[in-house]
Design an enzyme around this catalytic site. Structure first.
Site, PDB file in Angstrom:
ATOM      1  N   LEU A 169      -1.369   6.759  -0.387  1.00  0.00           N
ATOM      2  CA  LEU A 169      -2.146   5.598  -0.824  1.00  0.00           C
ATOM      3  C   LEU A 169      -1.926   4.564   0.348  1.00  0.00           C
ATOM      4  O   LEU A 169      -0.685   4.521   0.584  1.00  0.00           O
ATOM      5  CB  LEU A 169      -2.130   4.821  -2.119  1.00  0.00           C
ATOM      6  CG  LEU A 169      -2.533   5.679  -3.458  1.00  0.00           C
ATOM      7  CD1 LEU A 169      -1.980   4.827  -4.565  1.00  0.00           C
ATOM      8  CD2 LEU A 169      -3.944   5.807  -3.336  1.00  0.00           C
ATOM      9  N   ASP A 170      -2.907   4.324   1.070  1.00  0.00           N
ATOM     10  CA  ASP A 170      -2.544   3.395   2.137  1.00  0.00           C
ATOM     11  C   ASP A 170      -2.312   2.053   1.819  1.00  0.00           C
ATOM     12  O   ASP A 170      -2.087   1.853   0.845  1.00  0.00           O
ATOM     13  CB  ASP A 170      -3.876   3.312   3.231  1.00  0.00           C
ATOM     14  CG  ASP A 170      -5.166   2.566   2.455  1.00  0.00           C
ATOM     15  OD1 ASP A 170      -4.943   1.749   1.770  1.00  0.00           O
ATOM     16  OD2 ASP A 170      -6.106   3.194   2.792  1.00  0.00           O
ATOM     17  N   LYS A 171      -1.755   1.238   3.017  1.00  0.00           N
ATOM     18  CA  LYS A 171      -1.133   0.098   2.485  1.00  0.00           C
ATOM     19  C   LYS A 171      -1.955  -1.094   1.467  1.00  0.00           C
ATOM     20  O   LYS A 171      -1.526  -1.464   0.664  1.00  0.00           O
ATOM     21  CB  LYS A 171      -0.601  -0.742   3.599  1.00  0.00           C
ATOM     22  CG  LYS A 171      -0.053  -2.040   3.495  1.00  0.00           C
ATOM     23  CD  LYS A 171       0.306  -2.877   4.824  1.00  0.00           C
ATOM     24  CE  LYS A 171       0.976  -4.344   4.581  1.00  0.00           C
ATOM     25  NZ  LYS A 171       1.034  -4.852   5.808  1.00  0.00           N
ATOM     26  N   ALA A 172      -3.333  -0.990   1.863  1.00  0.00           N
ATOM     27  CA  ALA A 172      -4.258  -1.851   1.243  1.00  0.00           C
ATOM     28  C   ALA A 172      -4.647  -1.217  -0.205  1.00  0.00           C
ATOM     29  O   ALA A 172      -5.283  -2.039  -0.895  1.00  0.00           O
ATOM     30  CB  ALA A 172      -5.395  -2.409   1.831  1.00  0.00           C
ATOM     31  N   SER A 173      -4.363   0.069  -0.408  1.00  0.00           N
ATOM     32  CA  SER A 173      -4.628   0.608  -1.717  1.00  0.00           C
ATOM     33  C   SER A 173      -3.745   0.498  -2.836  1.00  0.00           C
ATOM     34  O   SER A 173      -2.397   0.297  -2.553  1.00  0.00           O
ATOM     35  CB  SER A 173      -5.167   2.045  -1.610  1.00  0.00           C
ATOM     36  OG  SER A 173      -6.204   2.207  -0.641  1.00  0.00           O
TER      37      SER A 173
END
Length: 241
Positions: free
Chosen positions: A102-106
């Site tokens: 999951l990317d940083k913002a997710s």
């Protein structure tokens, strides 16, 4: 026969890169002799020692974490940012690795395990284990926009699409979508929405296969039971909440 570093990784002892570092540092003995080549073949029933102690493979661990926004899904970050391993600090656990990303913002459901073969099955596109997301966007879409999202777009020579796109709720100038994917391309949902001029405000993974995030608190994790693991099989077609 697999190489020594890969063999240690498959046993769930550590990551392949860390195993290679241990081997090069002379910390690993194979059948009574120090081996410095991470690619050295490991014969069947080999005796392996690490720092002079006989290797005891750790128990297999399968975890689910409610990943908070702002953490990087990585063991080490070159930019020094906080990683998901911050959520594991102080816990009595063997080494585990993220299963997918999951990317940083997710935020939301992230799996971790020290079973690389199981992890490979979960992330294999051919297995089609569905991933379910709730996504807040910066507008209220009409049916035509939803239809275009279902058809998909070509972005950076990749065809991006979703198995399912449904309007969950809307209010004011924003809305929430339920989006289901059967693959995991880099920033796939954000890119799919951006191609239609839609901005992503929040992105939460709420389910993988038939396993749902439920009421697991932000930043907390729990060990998966046999019934949970069964819900992660490719045959699990239960819909996200």
């Amino acid at each position: 026969m697999s190489g020594l570093a890969r063999h240690l990784s498959k046993l769930g002892v550590c990551s392949r890169s860390v195993a290679a570092q241990w081997v090069r540092a002379g910390r690993v003995n194979l059948n009574g002799r120090t081996v410095l080549d991470p690619e050295c073949p490991v014969p069947a029933r080999a005796r392996i020692e690490i720092d002079g102690a006989a290797l005891t493979p750790p128990r297999r661990v399968y975890l689910m974490l409610n990943k908070p926004r702002g953490l990087v899904t990585s063991a080490n970050d070159e930019q020094g940012r906080d990683t998901v391993y911050r959520c594991l600090e102080g816990l009595d656990l063997p080494w585990v690795a993220p299963v997918g990303r999951l990317d940083k913002a997710s935020e939301g459901l992230l799996l971790l395990s020290n079973d690389p073969e199981w992890a490979a099955r979960i992330t294999d596109p051919d297995q089609a284990v569905l991933k379910h997301y709730h996504v807040q966007i910066d507008r209220v879409p009409d049916e035509a926009q939803l239809a275009r999202l279902r058809v998909g777009v070509v972005d950076r020579e990749e065809h991006l699409s979703a198995v399912q796109v449904e309007l969950l709720r809307s209010g004011g100038k924003t809305a929430w979508l339920a989006i289901t994917l059967d693959e995991g391309r880099n920033r796939q949902i954000r890119r799919l929405l951006q191609a239609q001029g839609i901005g992503t405000l929040r992105l939460i993974r709420v389910g993988i296969g038939g396993l749902v995030l439920g009421d697991l608190a932000k930043g907390k994790l729990r060990e998966l039971k046999a019934t949970d693991l069964a819900r992660l099989s490719p045959q699990a077609v239960e819909h996200a909440p």
